[in-house]
Design an enzyme around this catalytic site. Structure first.
Site, short mmCIF file in Angstrom:
data_model
loop_
_atom_site.label_atom_id
_atom_site.label_comp_id
_atom_site.label_asym_id
_atom_site.label_seq_id
_atom_site.Cartn_x
_atom_site.Cartn_y
_atom_site.Cartn_z
N ASP A 75 0.79 -1.22 0.00
CA ASP A 75 0.00 0.00 0.00
C ASP A 75 0.83 1.28 0.00
O ASP A 75 0.59 2.20 -0.78
CB ASP A 75 -0.92 -0.01 1.22
CG ASP A 75 -1.69 1.28 1.37
OD1 ASP A 75 -2.47 1.59 0.46
OD2 ASP A 75 -1.50 1.98 2.37
N ASP A 78 4.59 0.61 4.09
CA ASP A 78 4.48 -0.64 4.84
C ASP A 78 4.29 -1.80 3.87
O ASP A 78 4.46 -1.65 2.67
CB ASP A 78 3.32 -0.55 5.84
CG ASP A 78 2.01 -0.14 5.15
OD1 ASP A 78 1.92 -0.26 3.92
OD2 ASP A 78 1.08 0.30 5.86
N TYR A 227 -7.97 2.09 6.71
CA TYR A 227 -8.77 2.54 5.57
C TYR A 227 -10.26 2.31 5.82
O TYR A 227 -10.91 1.56 5.10
CB TYR A 227 -8.33 1.84 4.29
CG TYR A 227 -7.02 2.35 3.74
CD1 TYR A 227 -6.97 3.53 3.00
CD2 TYR A 227 -5.82 1.68 3.99
CE1 TYR A 227 -5.77 4.01 2.50
CE2 TYR A 227 -4.62 2.17 3.50
CZ TYR A 227 -4.59 3.33 2.76
OH TYR A 227 -3.40 3.81 2.27
N GLU A 473 5.46 9.92 3.69
CA GLU A 473 5.10 8.58 3.23
C GLU A 473 4.39 8.64 1.88
O GLU A 473 3.43 9.39 1.71
CB GLU A 473 4.20 7.87 4.24
CG GLU A 473 3.91 6.42 3.86
CD GLU A 473 3.21 5.65 4.95
OE1 GLU A 473 3.31 4.40 4.96
OE2 GLU A 473 2.56 6.26 5.82
#
Length: 592
Positions: A75, A78, A227, A473
């Protein structure tokens, strides 16, 4: 490069011109944006893998549950495979191919774009083995986030989770249906058999999602912290039906989208966000195409309501919505959320470019509360957001890793921050990665080209630290729209903002060295007023007069007395040196 004159000709004019390319190389940005998806691949990597610091990983995903779930995408920084945002990313990648196929062909990037889509859809096919069930996640966010290790060294549980008729998930099932439907259209002319397979999965998943309604984060607690479907599943049901209509031209799906427009919120929700969670603006723009092209038929009245809500979103982004606008940072960036804001910028920019083309091809304009907006002006604003991302911002930084020379070097990404297994062929343990690499001030050993980081805050401030995950990120959902964005902008005619003419006006000898006085006249032929200019000098060895120096000794800006340079206006400066003339290029500029 001009050669030096002899002393007898020193006072004669020497004229030559340096013409700049476009402000940013969108083709280069496009190529890099597709590399990011190769860096995020899970599974057995193909022989044509271009991101060579990655290796095979997740080769037993799903085996614990008796299913093959090898493949797909990690994703973000990670190693969890979240099906909901992954499916959204594949939908947007497919939409990019559908709308900007010509540009992708012209840049030789169509194959890479289709490869990026197929890597996702091949995984979704594995995840959808029966009509009324879908595997929607591999890995657990909590345990995964306790480790800082390469994907190739993963030691965390790879538990898989699925939705069924009991544990329902209409949102993720519908989004995956949309991904299948959009991808089927992207592949239709290149692999019709594969397109048919994708379409079959799309239809089955849509029926499953609609027949057994429920939110997936109510069924699967493991996704709530990562999510959750905050907007519910109504928008995804409309999104999937819209894509099935576009992919099949079957009136059943258009009828579904119009008959359920009010009950599912499609014509009731005026939103200021388009994202992996909230698809309403995307539905509204997508369905507007049928109306604009005169294919609305008996559905036109409802489609006009969809269009009105979609245009509310676009007007809000363009700052033309009578105060109900999306916030802008002082530097001019759309600002929606402090957490990974650039994902919202890229998705909004994508919709602006798509809709501007819809309007342009049908000779229409965008009617906002604060006035009409021409398609070219929508494109111009969208381009300003892209240029901000690539470096035209108060920090002078590209927020896409690997683009330009000034970009984030400490991304919140495990694989980028730890030496490749090709370099360090020993296992990096779960906590060992934290100890040695997470807090390291050293730059990433692996450049994760094309990764769009979270970006600056509401005041254009940015801190390049791995621990600053809100800003550093990268994610699939943030980067996916960039493929279509950059593809579209490669087709925008370039504008050389400044044309330079060098003239040697004097020469003399000092300390045994022949020196020349170079008068440089810059002319603005771009048709716009230039309000900021940053010039880079190569081969400058002497003093310069008439420009403002920067911290970089090779770069200069407008002097204080030049606040703007109107179209067809000129400015001049002088530098003195021996040897050949310096080469001048426009590094950055702002034009209005």
């Amino acid at each position: 490069m001009a050669r030096l004159m002899s002393a007898t000709l020193a006072l004669l004019l020497l004229l030559f011109t340096f013409r700049t390319a476009i402000a940013y190389d969108y083709k280069d940005a496009l190529q890099k944006s597709l590399l990011f998806f190769e860096a995020q691949r899970s599974g057995k990597l193909p022989c044509d893998q271009r991101v060579t610091w990655r290796g095979d990983s997740g080769l037993t995903d799903g085996f614990q549950q008796g299913v093959d779930l090898v493949g797909g995408y990690y994703d973000a920084g990670d190693h969890v495979k979240f099906g909901f945002p992954m499916a959204y990313a594949v939908t947007i990648l497919s939409w990019s191919v559908i709308e900007f196929e010509k540009e992708l062909v012209a840049t030789n990037e169509l194959k890479h774009a289709l490869d990026a889509i197929r890597w996702g859809t091949d995984y979704f096919i594995k995840a959808h083995k029966e009509p009324n069930a879908l595997w929607v996640q591999v890995g657990d966010g909590d345990s995964d986030h306790l480790c800082w290790e390469r994907a190739e060294d993963m030691s965390t549980p790879r538990t898989a989770f699925k939705i069924t008729t009991i544990n329902r998930g209409s949102d993720v099932a519908s989004e995956t249906a949309a991904a299948f439907a959009a991808a089927s259209l992207a592949f239709r002319h290149y692999d019709s058999f594969y397109a048919d397979v994708l379409l079959l999965h799309a239809k089955q998943l849509f029926t499953f999602a609609d027949s057994f309604r429920g939110k997936y984060d109510d069924s699967l607690q493991c996704v709530k912290k990562f999510y959750p479907s905050a907007s519910g599943y109504n928008d995804e049901l409309l999104w999937a039906s819209a894509w099935l209509y576009v992919a099949t031209n079957d009136q059943f799906y258009l009828n579904y989208a119009t008959q359920n427009a009010a009950s599912l919120g499609g014509i009731g929700w005026a939103v200021t966000e388009f994202s992996w969670d909230n698809k309403y603006a995307g539905v509204q723009v997508l369905l507007s195409k049928a109306l604009l092209h005169g294919n609305g038929g008996s559905y036109s009245d409802t489609l006009k309501q969809y269009q009105a809500k979609g245009e509310f979103f676009l007007c809000a982004a363009l700052q033309k919505n009578s105060g109900h606008n999306i916030k802008l940072t002082p530097g001019g960036l759309l600002y929606v959320d402090e957490w990974n804001n650039l994902q919202y910028v890229s998705s909004a920019t994508f919709l602006m470019l798509v809709y501007s083309d819809y309007l342009a091809t049908t000779n229409n304009v965008l009617n906002c509360p604060d006035g009409q907006v021409q398609p070219a002006d929508i494109l111009k604003f969208a381009q300003s957001q892209v240029d901000y991302i690539l470096g035209n911002n108060p920090k002078g930084m590209s927020y896409m890793v690997g683009f330009g020379s000034n970009y984030p070097r400490h991304t919140h990404h495990r694989g980028a921050s730890i030496p490749s297994i090709a370099v360090l062929n020993t296992t990096v343990g779960c906590t060992a990665g934290f100890d040695k690499y997470y807090d390291s001030k050293d730059p990433d050993p692996n450049v994760i080209y094309g990764a769009l980081v979270g970006g600056p805050d509401s005041n254009d401030a940015f801190t390049d630290e791995r621990s600053n995950y809100q800003q550093t990120e990268p994610t699939l959902v943030g980067s996916a729209p960039l493929v279509g964005i950059f593809a579209r902008l490669t087709g925008v005619p370039s504008c050389a903002p400044i044309t330079f003419v060098h003239t040697i006006t004097d020469s003399w000898t000092a300390n045994g060295e022949k020196l020349y006085r170079h008068l440089v006249t810059g002319s603005n032929h771009c048709g716009k007023t230039i309000t900021y200019l940053n010039l880079k000098f190569d081969g400058l060895s002497g003093p310069i007069y008439g420009l403002n120096p920067t911290n970089d000794k090779t770069k200069f800006e407008f002097p204080a007395w030049i606040t703007s340079l109107a179209s067809n206006s000129q400015f001049s400066f002088v530098y003195v040196q021996g040897g050949e003339a310096a080469k001048i290029t426009v590094e950055k500029y702002t034009a209005n």
